[in-house]
Write an enzyme that holds these catalytic residues in place. Structure first.
Site, PDB file in Angstrom:
ATOM      1  N   ASP A  61       0.879  -1.156   0.000  1.00 45.13           N
ATOM      2  CA  ASP A  61       0.000   0.000   0.000  1.00 45.13           C
ATOM      3  C   ASP A  61       0.924   1.216   0.000  1.00 45.13           C
ATOM      4  OD1 ASP A  61      -2.043   1.788   0.036  1.00 45.13           O
ATOM      5  OD2 ASP A  61      -3.184   0.796   1.625  1.00 45.13           O
TER       6      ASP A  61
HETATM    7  C1  BGC Z   1      -4.981   3.255  -0.048  1.00 42.72           C
HETATM    8  C2  BGC Z   1      -5.052   2.273  -1.198  1.00 42.72           C
HETATM    9  C3  BGC Z   1      -4.799   2.998  -2.491  1.00 42.72           C
HETATM   10  C4  BGC Z   1      -3.461   3.678  -2.408  1.00 42.72           C
HETATM   11  C5  BGC Z   1      -3.094   4.441  -3.661  1.00 42.72           C
HETATM   12  C6  BGC Z   1      -3.726   4.087  -0.077  1.00 42.72           C
HETATM   13  O1  BGC Z   1      -3.774   5.113   0.863  1.00 42.72           O
HETATM   14  O2  BGC Z   1      -5.066   2.574   1.174  1.00 42.72           O
HETATM   15  O3  BGC Z   1      -6.280   1.619  -1.212  1.00 42.72           O
HETATM   16  O4  BGC Z   1      -4.894   2.127  -3.566  1.00 42.72           O
HETATM   17  O5  BGC Z   1      -3.489   4.611  -1.345  1.00 42.72           O
HETATM   18  O6  BGC Z   1      -3.803   5.617  -3.747  1.00 42.72           O
END
Ligand code: BGC
Length: 752
Positions: A225
């Site tokens: 993530d």
């Molecule tokens: C989120 C993800 C997301 C990623 C990219 C993170 O903060 O938890 O679900 O895909 O950011 O934006």
């Protein structure tokens, strides 16, 4: 591409660089070798293409209903169709991988991201995720199944340590991931921010390598993530292939240095690079760009899905569908400013947004629509707004109240403090319903809300979810009966927050959250404890009725290797065409562990014309009867009796049958000196070793007390074998009880 030779030609620096992003959304290219970068983009209820990075504009794309709505369709084919449409938009917008679906479990209704997740049930969530992945990937676009694992709250999401026992982890929090990984093979899996049992998910070797890659056979890329990695080298060694976002040159240096110093095995780096090369190669096979999105077709699909997702919760006196209403009072800001998606990284810039009011007008024929805002979308309460709405409702034949949770309540990044509507919304509903008995409440929210306070007022309640950009039209379709509602709840609606299973173990303290409720979340808890709920899991009304008959099972006694087929006849017993979600639950009569009262193991969405009957069949394999055995570190289906329960919700079981499982694959209990006598008795192999001794003991003992027979020694179950031998055995044993146990264990292990 010849990936192996490409790998061989890459320098250590190039390999290390490939494992961290170039920008927020692009991977690092290796121009020297003709290796392009690929582009990932958020989603997944639409494509959030942000070419300028974090701060740039978001390119317009279709905003489909969010995951909690999708799961409420119980329609895997429809979700697959959505996946295909998403892929088309990715192709048009130059996106190689869409960052979704999210399939974390709804452990508590407070989780701010529940709108992005499917269900409280891993079977439903897993099938939804697999269908979406299948749909997207069938067109050569990749997905990222997220967030592995246990990102079930936003509160302290970057650091919280989820303490989950092994059984609960596998049975609930990993099961949907497991299903989707095995069935649909996502190109990537995204790890969670949080810690799991003491170790960050991004550095969790057990999670990323032992379970995901080795046990489930995941061949794709594990991506972090965004910002989830703390120690790049430890993460790589644990199985985290790609860190996002980039650029982070210090990460590349850390990997290079670790390989040079021998702290990191280059083979581990090579494996990650091979995985990355393989998805970059796949992405190249589907050229991107050069096509346009069929905006109208996708808008129509978004409307169809939204309508299928809506759950009719209450419909007293069959007020809906609307007919004969010539004056309709439309109340609520959400009728003109729809609330159709949540906040955070999934937020889409829609291609257009339907106004619920305008769409209603289009289907209302000659009926006159009036409008009052009723409430403000913030905490401010204005009695004049309520008075105006009540007056309008009083003059109309029917009042439609569009009530949406304020956007600040549901978002990525934080949790809800409660599950209530705003106070002034509740006051509005009560006042309007008191004045106009024919009131309908239409709700927009991403997760369960409490209604006990006001549910008795309005005649009808429609849960419309975060319904996507075309939801306004979908509401009109359902209200006027153009679409017969067939959505079913994918999560229980509790009476109050304190009834929810994780209530006393949320949000945790001192940096840890203990999943003390174990496998009992959602209906698994409510049904087992007999806790009343407002609306049960699987529930939803229709404008028609369904009758169930003729439940058949392929065998009354079946072997785990053969599985069981269950068939049932479902009839539309009403006057209009409709769809229902036929649900199959399994109840275990007895097991070595405490199990939920029932667990969903199969379902099917069925469309029926009035009077029509269809036979629906379900194949249940051994896993449908299994629980996770922490001693064996695996799922175990025990021999014994099970009920097959078929119904319309977890609380509305229409038919049941009892079957017996004859397990051939149950791993033997690990018998040790500390095993209880009952373990010896239950394990055929172990019992065979002690039976001759027992027979001698019983023969002797029954002369003193005739009630002592082999069949009548249940009282001894809680004893150690040594004690059983000690009580009666001394007279007949050739050795001391301790020595006899040592001998039988030696014999058992020699045989085993
Ligand atoms: C989120 C993800 C997301 C990623 C990219 C993170 O903060 O938890 O679900 O895909 O950011 O934006």
């Amino acid at each position: 591409m010849d990936l192996k030779s490409l790998l061989e030609r890459m320098t250590l620096e190039e390999k290390a660089a490939l494992c961290t992003g170039l920008t927020p959304w692009d991977t690092v290219p290796v121009e020297r070798l003709g290796l392009p970068s690929i582009i990932v983009s958020d989603g997944p209820h639409g494509v959030r293409r942000a070419p300028g990075g974090f701060s740039g504009d978001i390119v317009p794309a279709t905003c489909f209903p969010t995951a909690s709505a999708l799961a409420s369709t119980w329609d895997v084919e429809l979700v697959r169709e959505l996946g295909e449409a998403l892929a088309d938009e990715c192709i048009a917008l130059d996106v190689d991988i869409v960052l979704g679906p999210g399939t974390n479990m709804k452990r508590t209704p407070l989780c701010g991201r529940n709108f992005e997740y499917f269900s409280e049930d891993p079977h439903l969530a897993g099938r939804m995720a697999a269908s979406l992945i299948d749909g997207v990937q069938s067109k050569g676009v990749g997905t990222s199944l997220k967030h592995l694992a246990a990102n079930n709250q936003e509160e302290q999401r970057f650091t919280i340590d989820a303490q989950i026992d092994e059984r609960t982890l596998h049975e609930l929090y990993l099961a949907a991931f497991e299903y989707a990984v095995k069935e649909a093979k996502p190109w990537t899996v995204m790890c969670a921010y949080n810690r799991l049992n003491g170790t960050y998910a991004s550095q969790n070797h057990y999670l990323l390598t032992e379970v995901l890659k080795d046990r489930w056979g995941f061949e794709g890329v594990v991506v972090s993530d965004w910002g989830a990695v703390h120690d790049r080298v430890a993460a790589l060694a644990a199985g985290l292939d790609l860190e996002m976002p980039g650029p982070q040159p210090q990460r590349t240096r850390a990997i290079v240095e670790a390989v040079r110093s021998g702290d990191l095995d280059e083979a581990a780096l090579d494996e990650s690079v091979m995985r990355l090369l393989s998805i970059i190669d796949k992405a190249q096979q589907t050229p991107k760009g050069g096509v346009s999105i069929d905006i109208d077709a996708h808008h129509a699909l978004a409307r169809r899905i939204a309508a299928e997702a809506m759950v009719l919760l209450k419909n007293e006196g069959n007020l809906l569908p609307l007919h004969d209403a010539s004056r309709i009072a439309v109340i609520g800001v959400a009728a003109k400013e729809p609330y159709f998606q949540g906040g955070g990284s999934s937020h889409i810039n829609p291609t257009r947004v339907d106004s619920p009011f305008d769409e209603l007008q289009k289907l209302a024929g000659d009926a006159v629509l009036t409008y009052a805002p009723g409430y403000a979308m913030d905490d401010s309460s204005d009695p004049a707004l309520i008075e105006e709405a009540v007056a309008l409702a009083g003059e109309a034949d029917v009042a439609l109240l569009y009530v949406a949770l304020p956007p600040m309540k549901e978002s990525e990044g934080y949790d809800r403090p409660d599950i209530d509507l705003m106070d002034h919304q509740v006051a509005l509903i009560k006042a309007v319903a008191a004045r106009q008995p024919k009131s309908v409440v239409i709700l927009n929210n991403g997760s369960a809300v409490a209604m006990q306070d006001w549910i008795d007022g309005p005649a009808a309640v429609l849960e419309a979810w975060m319904m996507g950009q075309a939801g306004g039209g979908a509401i009109a379709d359902v209200l006027f009966g153009k679409v017969n509602p067939s959505g079913r709840l994918a999560e229980t609606f509790p009476i109050k927050l304190s009834d929810t299973p994780a209530y006393i173990n949320y949000p945790g303290d001192l940096g840890k959250v203990r999943y003390g409720e174990g496998v009992f979340i959602g209906y698994r808890y409510y049904d087992t404890t007999g806790t009343d709920v407002l609306f049960p899991f699987g529930y939803g009304l229709s404008y028609t009725t369904f009758a169930y008959g003729n439940l058949r099972v392929s065998a009354e006694t079946f072997k785990d290797v053969d599985g069981l087929t269950v068939s049932v006849d479902v009839t539309n017993s009403g006057a209009v065409a409709g769809k229902t979600a036929v649900q199959v639950y399994v109840h275990d009569h007895a097991a070595a562990v405490i199990r939920p009262d029932k667990e969903l193991r199969a379902f099917a969405k069925v469309a029926l014309a009035p009077g029509e009957t269809k036979t629906v069949s379900f194949a249940l394999d051994a896993r449908a009867f299994a629980y996770y055995h922490a001693g064996h570190h695996d799922f175990v289906a025990e021999s014994g009796a099970f009920d097959i329960l078929v119904g319309e919700s977890s609380a509305d079981i229409r038919l049941s049958a009892t079957v017996t499982l004859d397990a051939t694959q149950t791993p033997p209990t690990k018998i040790t000196r500390d095993s209880l006598f009952r373990d010896w008795r239950r394990d055929p192999q172990a019992y065979a070793v002690i039976e001759p001794i027992l027979l001698r003991i019983v023969d002797f003992a029954s002369k003193i007390d005739p009630s002592w027979t082999l069949e009548n020694i249940g009282w001894a179950d809680e004893l150690l074998l040594e004690s059983v031998f000690g009580f009666w055995g001394a007279q007949v044993l050739d050795d001391t009880p301790e020595q006899t146990v040592t001998d039988v264990l030696a014999q058992l292990h020699a045989e085993g």
